[in-house]
Design a protein around this motif. Sequence first.
Motif, PDB file in Angstrom:
ATOM      1  N   ILE A  35      -6.146 -11.910  67.587  1.00 40.05           N
ATOM      2  CA  ILE A  35      -5.483 -12.463  66.394  1.00 40.05           C
ATOM      3  C   ILE A  35      -4.975 -13.874  66.687  1.00 40.05           C
ATOM      4  CG2 ILE A  35      -3.536 -12.206  64.796  1.00 40.05           C
ATOM      5  CD1 ILE A  35      -5.848 -10.207  64.339  1.00 40.05           C
ATOM      6  N   HIS A  36      -4.374 -14.079  67.858  1.00 45.01           N
ATOM      7  CA  HIS A  36      -3.892 -15.416  68.230  1.00 45.01           C
ATOM      8  C   HIS A  36      -5.038 -16.419  68.255  1.00 45.01           C
ATOM      9  CE1 HIS A  36       0.344 -14.720  69.312  1.00 45.01           C
ATOM     10  NE2 HIS A  36      -0.075 -13.481  69.519  1.00 45.01           N
ATOM     11  N   HIS A  37      -6.179 -16.008  68.790  1.00 42.85           N
ATOM     12  CA  HIS A  37      -7.349 -16.897  68.836  1.00 42.85           C
ATOM     13  C   HIS A  37      -7.786 -17.285  67.421  1.00 42.85           C
ATOM     14  CE1 HIS A  37     -10.967 -18.609  70.690  1.00 42.85           C
ATOM     15  NE2 HIS A  37     -11.574 -18.188  69.600  1.00 42.85           N
ATOM     16  N   LEU A  38      -7.838 -16.301  66.529  1.00 38.14           N
ATOM     17  CA  LEU A  38      -8.236 -16.580  65.147  1.00 38.14           C
ATOM     18  C   LEU A  38      -7.228 -17.493  64.456  1.00 38.14           C
ATOM     19  CD1 LEU A  38      -9.518 -13.035  64.172  1.00 38.14           C
ATOM     20  CD2 LEU A  38     -10.907 -15.089  64.573  1.00 38.14           C
ATOM     21  N   LEU A  39      -5.935 -17.293  64.749  1.00 34.58           N
ATOM     22  CA  LEU A  39      -4.911 -18.157  64.165  1.00 34.58           C
ATOM     23  C   LEU A  39      -5.086 -19.609  64.621  1.00 34.58           C
ATOM     24  CD1 LEU A  39      -1.782 -15.864  64.520  1.00 34.58           C
ATOM     25  CD2 LEU A  39      -2.842 -16.610  62.374  1.00 34.58           C
ATOM     26  N   THR A  40      -5.446 -19.809  65.893  1.00 38.05           N
ATOM     27  CA  THR A  40      -5.641 -21.180  66.383  1.00 38.05           C
ATOM     28  C   THR A  40      -6.846 -21.844  65.730  1.00 38.05           C
ATOM     29  OG1 THR A  40      -7.000 -20.534  68.293  1.00 38.05           O
ATOM     30  CG2 THR A  40      -4.601 -20.645  68.622  1.00 38.05           C
ATOM     31  N   GLN A  41      -7.746 -21.027  65.161  1.00 40.18           N
ATOM     32  CA  GLN A  41      -8.901 -21.571  64.451  1.00 40.18           C
ATOM     33  C   GLN A  41      -8.635 -21.637  62.945  1.00 40.18           C
ATOM     34  OE1 GLN A  41     -12.602 -19.724  65.539  1.00 40.18           O
ATOM     35  NE2 GLN A  41     -12.275 -20.071  67.701  1.00 40.18           N
ATOM     36  N   ASN A  42      -7.368 -21.521  62.567  1.00 41.32           N
ATOM     37  CA  ASN A  42      -6.902 -21.678  61.180  1.00 41.32           C
ATOM     38  C   ASN A  42      -7.369 -20.582  60.225  1.00 41.32           C
ATOM     39  OD1 ASN A  42      -5.423 -24.032  61.801  1.00 41.32           O
ATOM     40  ND2 ASN A  42      -7.331 -25.191  61.750  1.00 41.32           N
ATOM     41  N   PHE A  43      -7.625 -19.390  60.733  1.00 41.69           N
ATOM     42  CA  PHE A  43      -7.912 -18.267  59.848  1.00 41.69           C
ATOM     43  C   PHE A  43      -6.599 -17.786  59.260  1.00 41.69           C
ATOM     44  CE2 PHE A  43     -11.792 -18.359  62.219  1.00 41.69           C
ATOM     45  CZ  PHE A  43     -12.744 -17.960  61.298  1.00 41.69           C
ATOM     46  N   THR A  44      -6.568 -17.600  57.946  1.00 43.34           N
ATOM     47  CA  THR A  44      -5.333 -17.210  57.273  1.00 43.34           C
ATOM     48  C   THR A  44      -5.471 -15.935  56.452  1.00 43.34           C
ATOM     49  OG1 THR A  44      -5.885 -18.607  55.380  1.00 43.34           O
ATOM     50  CG2 THR A  44      -4.514 -19.593  57.114  1.00 43.34           C
ATOM     51  N   THR A  45      -6.654 -15.361  56.380  1.00 41.76           N
ATOM     52  CA  THR A  45      -6.870 -14.138  55.621  1.00 41.76           C
ATOM     53  C   THR A  45      -7.441 -13.072  56.540  1.00 41.76           C
ATOM     54  OG1 THR A  45      -7.294 -15.394  53.609  1.00 41.76           O
ATOM     55  CG2 THR A  45      -8.062 -13.113  53.637  1.00 41.76           C
ATOM     56  N   TYR A  46      -6.795 -11.908  56.524  1.00 47.39           N
ATOM     57  CA  TYR A  46      -7.215 -10.788  57.364  1.00 47.39           C
ATOM     58  C   TYR A  46      -7.342  -9.565  56.474  1.00 47.39           C
ATOM     59  CZ  TYR A  46      -5.857 -14.029  60.949  1.00 47.39           C
ATOM     60  OH  TYR A  46      -5.768 -15.154  61.722  1.00 47.39           O
ATOM     61  N   ILE A  47      -8.565  -9.049  56.334  1.00 49.52           N
ATOM     62  CA  ILE A  47      -8.815  -7.899  55.475  1.00 49.52           C
ATOM     63  C   ILE A  47      -9.319  -6.762  56.355  1.00 49.52           C
ATOM     64  CG2 ILE A  47     -10.135  -6.977  53.532  1.00 49.52           C
ATOM     65  CD1 ILE A  47     -10.354  -9.875  52.489  1.00 49.52           C
ATOM     66  N   GLU A  48      -8.533  -5.697  56.410  1.00 49.63           N
ATOM     67  CA  GLU A  48      -8.946  -4.530  57.184  1.00 49.63           C
ATOM     68  C   GLU A  48      -9.843  -3.661  56.309  1.00 49.63           C
ATOM     69  OE1 GLU A  48      -7.277  -0.630  59.533  1.00 49.63           O
ATOM     70  OE2 GLU A  48      -5.834  -2.041  58.706  1.00 49.63           O
ATOM     71  N   ILE A  49     -11.071  -3.506  56.737  1.00 54.35           N
ATOM     72  CA  ILE A  49     -12.041  -2.713  55.986  1.00 54.35           C
ATOM     73  C   ILE A  49     -12.080  -1.325  56.604  1.00 54.35           C
ATOM     74  CG2 ILE A  49     -14.454  -2.542  55.291  1.00 54.35           C
ATOM     75  CD1 ILE A  49     -14.533  -5.631  55.577  1.00 54.35           C
ATOM     76  N   SER A  50     -11.431  -0.386  55.928  1.00 50.94           N
ATOM     77  CA  SER A  50     -11.365   0.979  56.438  1.00 50.94           C
ATOM     78  C   SER A  50     -10.953   1.912  55.308  1.00 50.94           C
ATOM     79  CB  SER A  50     -10.351   1.065  57.586  1.00 50.94           C
ATOM     80  OG  SER A  50      -9.053   0.821  57.094  1.00 50.94           O
ATOM     81  N   ALA A  51     -11.031   3.214  55.590  1.00 48.96           N
ATOM     82  CA  ALA A  51     -10.643   4.204  54.582  1.00 48.96           C
ATOM     83  C   ALA A  51      -9.138   4.205  54.342  1.00 48.96           C
ATOM     84  CB  ALA A  51     -11.099   5.587  55.017  1.00 48.96           C
ATOM     85  N   HIS A  52      -8.366   3.763  55.323  1.00 49.64           N
ATOM     86  CA  HIS A  52      -6.918   3.644  55.173  1.00 49.64           C
ATOM     87  C   HIS A  52      -6.439   2.607  56.187  1.00 49.64           C
ATOM     88  CE1 HIS A  52      -2.980   4.890  53.811  1.00 49.64           C
ATOM     89  NE2 HIS A  52      -2.580   4.835  55.060  1.00 49.64           N
ATOM     90  N   PRO A  53      -5.781   1.559  55.711  1.00 47.63           N
ATOM     91  CA  PRO A  53      -5.385   0.500  56.634  1.00 47.63           C
ATOM     92  C   PRO A  53      -4.324   0.978  57.630  1.00 47.63           C
ATOM     93  CG  PRO A  53      -4.431   0.125  54.476  1.00 47.63           C
ATOM     94  CD  PRO A  53      -5.337   1.311  54.353  1.00 47.63           C
ATOM     95  N   VAL A  54      -4.636   0.869  58.909  1.00 41.06           N
ATOM     96  CA  VAL A  54      -3.675   1.219  59.949  1.00 41.06           C
ATOM     97  C   VAL A  54      -3.353   0.010  60.826  1.00 41.06           C
ATOM     98  CG1 VAL A  54      -4.264   3.661  60.001  1.00 41.06           C
ATOM     99  CG2 VAL A  54      -5.503   2.074  61.463  1.00 41.06           C
ATOM    100  N   LEU A  55      -4.210  -0.998  60.794  1.00 41.35           N
ATOM    101  CA  LEU A  55      -4.001  -2.173  61.638  1.00 41.35           C
ATOM    102  C   LEU A  55      -3.290  -3.314  60.927  1.00 41.35           C
ATOM    103  CD1 LEU A  55      -7.444  -2.262  63.479  1.00 41.35           C
ATOM    104  CD2 LEU A  55      -5.258  -1.400  64.334  1.00 41.35           C
ATOM    105  N   THR A  56      -3.148  -3.230  59.610  1.00 36.04           N
ATOM    106  CA  THR A  56      -2.527  -4.343  58.885  1.00 36.04           C
ATOM    107  C   THR A  56      -1.105  -4.621  59.379  1.00 36.04           C
ATOM    108  OG1 THR A  56      -1.884  -2.832  57.103  1.00 36.04           O
ATOM    109  CG2 THR A  56      -3.908  -4.101  56.781  1.00 36.04           C
TER     110      THR A  56
END
Length: 110
Positions: A35-56
């Motif tokens: 997640i830190h790596h993605l943040l340093t690349q300016n990613f601002t949207t995180y969508i958990e694709i699953s039957a029930h979000p547990v990682l959000t």
Amino acid sequence: PFFSTVDTDWLDTRHLDATYWYRNLRNTVRFAPAIHHLLTQNFTTYIEISAHPVLTTSIEATIEHTEPGPTLVTGTLRRGQGDTRQLLTSLGHAWTRGTPINWTPLLDPH
């Protein structure tokens, strides 16, 4: 693009074979560093694709400690609400927060 939480790097999806998934099960998942790596690349949207979000919640907690600015963390489906309506509600939520969504396949299924 596929970002591996095992390698904490971008991975060509052609390498998502049995060996990769075996490593994914046997090695430490480096969730926060990913997640830190993605943040340093300016990613601002995180969508958990699953039957029930547990990682959000974990994504939000990781982002909260880095203070990167506005981000969106959401899931797609919910336990007991795993239908098209819930998926479209989640996509609509992302869209109203500025995430580009390609609605064409939904509006013109031909």
